[in-house]
Write a protein that holds these residues in place. Structure first.
Motif, mmCIF file in Angstrom:
data_model
loop_
_atom_site.group_PDB
_atom_site.id
_atom_site.type_symbol
_atom_site.label_atom_id
_atom_site.label_comp_id
_atom_site.label_asym_id
_atom_site.label_seq_id
_atom_site.Cartn_x
_atom_site.Cartn_y
_atom_site.Cartn_z
ATOM 1 N N GLU A 1 0.726 -1.184 0.152
ATOM 2 C CA GLU A 1 0.018 0.224 0.379
ATOM 3 C C GLU A 1 1.049 1.027 -0.028
ATOM 4 O OE1 GLU A 1 -3.399 2.104 -0.398
ATOM 5 O OE2 GLU A 1 -3.226 0.492 -0.459
ATOM 6 N N ILE A 2 1.709 1.465 0.438
ATOM 7 C CA ILE A 2 2.875 2.030 0.658
ATOM 8 C C ILE A 2 3.474 2.104 -0.268
ATOM 9 C CG2 ILE A 2 4.536 2.972 2.124
ATOM 10 C CD1 ILE A 2 4.050 1.428 4.282
ATOM 11 N N TYR A 3 4.163 0.910 -1.585
ATOM 12 C CA TYR A 3 4.509 1.177 -2.837
ATOM 13 C C TYR A 3 3.454 1.899 -3.684
ATOM 14 C CZ TYR A 3 9.133 0.256 -2.192
ATOM 15 O OH TYR A 3 10.517 0.380 -2.716
ATOM 16 N N ARG A 4 2.236 1.310 -3.566
ATOM 17 C CA ARG A 4 1.438 2.084 -3.788
ATOM 18 C C ARG A 4 0.625 3.361 -4.259
ATOM 19 N NH1 ARG A 4 -1.998 -2.145 -2.651
ATOM 20 N NH2 ARG A 4 -2.387 -3.756 -3.819
ATOM 21 N N LYS A 5 1.116 3.892 -3.308
ATOM 22 C CA LYS A 5 1.806 5.958 -2.828
ATOM 23 C C LYS A 5 2.532 6.814 -3.829
ATOM 24 C CE LYS A 5 -1.280 6.296 1.507
ATOM 25 N NZ LYS A 5 -0.791 6.052 2.905
ATOM 26 N N VAL A 6 3.904 5.840 -3.451
ATOM 27 C CA VAL A 6 5.261 6.108 -4.221
ATOM 28 C C VAL A 6 4.623 5.962 -5.658
ATOM 29 C CG1 VAL A 6 7.342 4.990 -4.992
ATOM 30 C CG2 VAL A 6 6.439 5.189 -2.316
ATOM 31 N N LEU A 7 3.900 5.330 -6.411
ATOM 32 C CA LEU A 7 3.877 4.877 -8.028
ATOM 33 C C LEU A 7 2.789 5.994 -7.889
ATOM 34 C CD1 LEU A 7 4.222 0.998 -8.266
ATOM 35 C CD2 LEU A 7 5.295 2.728 -9.087
ATOM 36 N N LEU A 8 2.495 6.574 -7.215
ATOM 37 C CA LEU A 8 1.763 7.666 -7.843
ATOM 38 C C LEU A 8 2.279 8.929 -7.832
ATOM 39 C CD1 LEU A 8 -1.676 7.595 -6.266
ATOM 40 C CD2 LEU A 8 -1.902 7.107 -8.041
ATOM 41 N N LEU A 9 3.447 8.698 -7.124
ATOM 42 C CA LEU A 9 4.268 10.094 -7.548
ATOM 43 C C LEU A 9 5.440 10.346 -8.134
ATOM 44 C CD1 LEU A 9 4.955 10.549 -3.266
ATOM 45 C CD2 LEU A 9 3.232 11.967 -4.204
ATOM 46 N N ALA A 10 5.630 8.702 -8.265
ATOM 47 C CA ALA A 10 6.679 8.689 -9.308
ATOM 48 C C ALA A 10 6.787 7.249 -10.277
ATOM 49 C CB ALA A 10 8.533 8.371 -8.982
ATOM 50 N N PRO A 11 5.525 7.338 -10.561
ATOM 51 C CA PRO A 11 4.801 6.641 -11.749
ATOM 52 C C PRO A 11 5.755 5.343 -12.402
ATOM 53 C CG PRO A 11 3.618 8.108 -12.799
ATOM 54 C CD PRO A 11 4.351 8.520 -11.474
ATOM 55 N N TRP A 12 6.405 6.383 -13.495
ATOM 56 C CA TRP A 12 8.268 6.244 -14.641
ATOM 57 C C TRP A 12 9.038 5.492 -13.585
ATOM 58 C CZ3 TRP A 12 6.752 11.215 -11.955
ATOM 59 C CH2 TRP A 12 8.007 11.351 -11.564
ATOM 60 N N VAL A 13 9.187 5.498 -12.571
ATOM 61 C CA VAL A 13 10.749 4.863 -11.876
ATOM 62 C C VAL A 13 10.346 3.166 -11.657
ATOM 63 C CG1 VAL A 13 12.442 4.449 -9.934
ATOM 64 C CG2 VAL A 13 11.515 6.269 -10.151
ATOM 65 N N ALA A 14 10.643 2.686 -12.967
ATOM 66 C CA ALA A 14 11.281 0.716 -13.026
ATOM 67 C C ALA A 14 11.237 0.312 -11.934
ATOM 68 C CB ALA A 14 11.987 0.566 -13.988
ATOM 69 N N ASP A 15 12.641 0.820 -10.684
ATOM 70 C CA ASP A 15 12.442 0.080 -9.456
ATOM 71 C C ASP A 15 11.480 -0.105 -9.089
ATOM 72 O OD1 ASP A 15 15.263 -0.707 -10.428
ATOM 73 O OD2 ASP A 15 16.205 0.876 -9.588
ATOM 74 N N HIS A 16 11.138 1.080 -9.068
ATOM 75 C CA HIS A 16 9.420 0.979 -8.397
ATOM 76 C C HIS A 16 8.520 -0.261 -8.695
ATOM 77 C CE1 HIS A 16 11.363 4.545 -6.420
ATOM 78 N NE2 HIS A 16 10.704 5.279 -6.489
ATOM 79 N N TYR A 17 8.438 0.399 -9.544
ATOM 80 C CA TYR A 17 6.841 -1.094 -9.975
ATOM 81 C C TYR A 17 7.358 -3.071 -9.635
ATOM 82 C CZ TYR A 17 4.578 1.831 -12.592
ATOM 83 O OH TYR A 17 3.842 3.486 -12.698
ATOM 84 N N TYR A 18 9.445 -2.966 -9.720
ATOM 85 C CA TYR A 18 9.598 -4.300 -9.581
ATOM 86 C C TYR A 18 9.598 -4.328 -7.845
ATOM 87 C CZ TYR A 18 13.504 -8.541 -9.217
ATOM 88 O OH TYR A 18 13.019 -9.519 -9.282
ATOM 89 N N ASN A 19 9.794 -3.682 -7.220
ATOM 90 C CA ASN A 19 9.848 -3.259 -5.682
ATOM 91 C C ASN A 19 8.235 -4.180 -5.543
ATOM 92 O OD1 ASN A 19 12.288 -2.879 -5.506
ATOM 93 N ND2 ASN A 19 12.331 -1.294 -4.758
ATOM 94 N N ALA A 20 7.369 -3.132 -5.976
ATOM 95 C CA ALA A 20 6.304 -3.146 -5.588
ATOM 96 C C ALA A 20 5.303 -4.884 -5.990
ATOM 97 C CB ALA A 20 5.024 -2.292 -6.544
#
Length: 143
Positions: free
Chosen positions: A93-112
């Protein structure tokens, strides 16, 4: 009172977009990108919009907002102490918020995606892996 004003001024300076305090307007491409991000805030489940943002980010190479980095720190803490699928769901759920702020960062999607797998949310994990591949098509693990 003066200390509070100084802190507010410092916060304004640190969070202002590049060039904003100098009176510079963002480039048309950057303004369009920022509008896409704002649209995503209203429609976070819009897959096509996320893909469009990922494509638009490539030439712009936008920086990651500080708030996203702060949230990643919180997710890391939750993960370090995770013992159940529920704990992993909290980190996701925290990463969902991250991906709203920086939805272009590949590593964030991988980690999520990895976290969603541990939370036993497999369809969502698969979706995030797809976004990861869209954001990092040349990644070593993209084959």
């Amino acid at each position: 009172m003066t200390t509070l004003l100084n802190r507010l001024l410092l916060a304004l300076i640190l969070t202002a977009p590049s060039g904003a305090l100098a009176g510079k307007k963002p480039s048309p491409a950057r303004a369009a990108f920022d509008a896409l991000i704002a649209d995503l805030q209203k429609s976070p489940e819009d897959v096509a919009l996320r893909e469009k943002i990922i494509q638009a980010a490539r030439p712009l190479q936008p920086s990651v907002p500080d708030e996203a980095d702060t949230l990643i720190g919180k997710a890391t803490f939750v993960l370090k102490h995770a013992k159940s699928a529920k704990d992993y769901a909290e980190a996701a759920e925290i990463y969902r918020k991250v991906l709203l702020l920086a939805p272009w960062v590949a590593d964030h999607y991988y980690n999520a995606a990895t976290i969603l797998e541990k939370a036993e949310k497999y369809p969502e994990a698969t979706s995030h892996y797809r976004f990861y591949l869209a954001a990092a098509p040349k990644a070593k693990d993209a084959q």
